[in-house]
Design an enzyme around this catalytic site. Sequence first.
Site, PDB file in Angstrom:
ATOM      1  N   SER A 125      -4.910   7.512  10.663  1.00 55.12           N
ATOM      2  CA  SER A 125      -4.663   7.090   9.285  1.00 55.12           C
ATOM      3  C   SER A 125      -3.252   6.522   9.177  1.00 55.12           C
ATOM      4  O   SER A 125      -2.375   6.842   9.985  1.00 55.12           O
ATOM      5  CB  SER A 125      -4.800   8.272   8.329  1.00 55.12           C
ATOM      6  N   ASP A 126      -3.034   5.687   8.168  1.00 55.76           N
ATOM      7  CA  ASP A 126      -1.644   5.357   7.839  1.00 55.76           C
ATOM      8  C   ASP A 126      -1.035   6.584   7.175  1.00 55.76           C
ATOM      9  O   ASP A 126      -1.713   7.585   6.901  1.00 55.76           O
ATOM     10  CB  ASP A 126      -1.592   4.126   6.932  1.00 55.76           C
ATOM     11  N   ALA A 127       0.264   6.534   6.918  1.00 53.29           N
ATOM     12  CA  ALA A 127       0.986   7.696   6.407  1.00 53.29           C
ATOM     13  C   ALA A 127       0.317   8.229   5.134  1.00 53.29           C
ATOM     14  O   ALA A 127       0.090   7.482   4.178  1.00 53.29           O
ATOM     15  CB  ALA A 127       2.436   7.328   6.129  1.00 53.29           C
ATOM     16  N   GLN A 142       0.809  -1.221   0.000  1.00 54.91           N
ATOM     17  CA  GLN A 142       0.000   0.000   0.000  1.00 54.91           C
ATOM     18  C   GLN A 142       0.840   1.268   0.000  1.00 54.91           C
ATOM     19  O   GLN A 142       0.323   2.355  -0.268  1.00 54.91           O
ATOM     20  CB  GLN A 142      -0.953   0.000   1.197  1.00 54.91           C
ATOM     21  N   SER A 152      -5.851   2.950  10.351  1.00 57.49           N
ATOM     22  CA  SER A 152      -6.648   2.694   9.147  1.00 57.49           C
ATOM     23  C   SER A 152      -5.754   2.870   7.924  1.00 57.49           C
ATOM     24  O   SER A 152      -5.190   3.938   7.704  1.00 57.49           O
ATOM     25  CB  SER A 152      -7.835   3.657   9.099  1.00 57.49           C
TER      26      SER A 152
END
Length: 588
Positions: free
Chosen positions: A310-312, A228, A263
């Site tokens: 959030s993810d990065a 991702q 997330s």
Amino acid sequence: MKGDPVSSLFSSSAATAGSHGDGAHGAGAHSAEGRDPLALAPADRAWVDARLASLSTEEKVGQLFVLSSIGDDIEEIARHCALGVGGVHRFPGHDLEKAWAATHAVFERSAVPPLVSGDIEGGSLSHFYASPVPNQLGLAAANDLALSRAMARVIASESRAMGFNWTFSPVVDINANFRNPVVGTRSYGSQVDTIIAQARVLIEELQAQGIAASAKHWPGDGYDDRDQHLVTTVNPLSMAAWEAGFGRIYRAMIESGVMAVMSAHIALPDYIRARDPDAGREAFRPASLSRALNLDLLRGELGFRGLIVSDATAMGGLNSWCDRAEAVPAVIENGCDVFLFSRDGAGDKRLMLDGLRKGWLSEARLEAAVEKVLCLKARLGLHRRTPEDLLPPIATAREALRRPENLALAEAANQRAITLVKDTQALLPLDPLRQRRVVVMVEEGWNFVSGALPRECETFLDELRARGFEVRLYDAETPPSRADADLLIYLIGQEATPAIAQIHIDWIKLHGGSRKAMLRFNTALPTLMVSLGQPYYLFDAPEIATYVNGYSGIASVQRGVVARLVGEAPFTGVSPVDPFCGLEQARY
């Protein structure tokens, strides 16, 4: 094992689990308030309400951001803090004093007590000045929850000594697809029960010492071949299969009181299509931008009441979905409470404010998200802790790091994980009388993460030489033969890391050219392969008859591998994944 230093170091761990720290730090026990990991005492709740009421709109928006600090650049930290960010994520360098000073600057320059987060995952991501602990796959291979609990205590105490109060771990992804490049050694393997048991131990011990844990990567990674960081990836499971795996895992994490969930930029199309069979492209919306996955599934159906980060947001899996001006407010509007990382913090803050003015981000979601951020800070007691408790003086921190008992425990844990996958040629134990002339072919690997431990193989080579072996590195111009060598060792050191794209042996690079890539030495020369990282290289080298997984390239693993190759210690690791990659061919 007689004389095992591990046994004496954690023999009473079960009796003392969750006993560390004061009430402000403990989150292992379930409260009577319905498993709310951010449940607060009245005085702490009053602080949250007063702080929330006192913040301007711009200050509230600032609290949504946790920006990354690469190395120990205090000017960068000053820029972040000037934006009024809710926290700073630290990728510290290799100098303890500079790392301490940079973290001290975060606390000193923040108007609201800041979150200081880290990717505390072990292995090569162990901080340079801390005890080099196993990565998650190594802990699972060691197959001893008491040992995992003892290691978690070391991780927590040393991380807290350096000012961390939040970690983006544990990774609770299922290492189901050996082709997935980014889960690998960062996971606890492929078995749901193992993942749950190991993650619970880490969550309990971290949060007992005042460090919030984060289960990641929602809604679950490990099935897609891709990463991702580079592309929006897909969790392809039916909801029945998802419930049996990730549903069980996340419900267990929530039951364990995990304070945060990350997330990710991962889609769960079966959940979306069950609600809208004609969803089309929307079925592949990443979770970080998905109200359905964050608010309906995670909060609504699973009942999670903690913070969603959030993810990065610099990752390809987010930025390939929509324009940045749309994405920035959408992260918060669709259920995340913290906006993680940015290539342009000031610019993204402006985009968040613009989104608020345009109605892309509602006042209700802004208030709810900032309230969660403040509740996490209050739950950790940041508003009540003294500056020295938030970050102990440098002398105190130095005393807490790399203590002899911590190093001994980490050494034992790293070596207990080492797994003999196969030795169908009965090559082991090695003996300098039989295999004196050794050629070693090295692929050290690399790491995306700033501040990761240096990659080296000298420890392995020196350990062999100390036992009487004559060791030389592979020379592509003069390949080894029976005339000048008794043994060939492939030493592969690639742990899972973002942006690597795939797991494979690069034969061209390893053998020194495209034509030489086709050379195979195993029929002419006794050959073994040692992976100091990913456990799946038999897929590309099924003909290798002796194969060992060490899971990490840190020095203690290298020492342990050599000791086991020569028969000085037994192999005790139990593989948490299928190292044969489903291939019968690889077993021989």
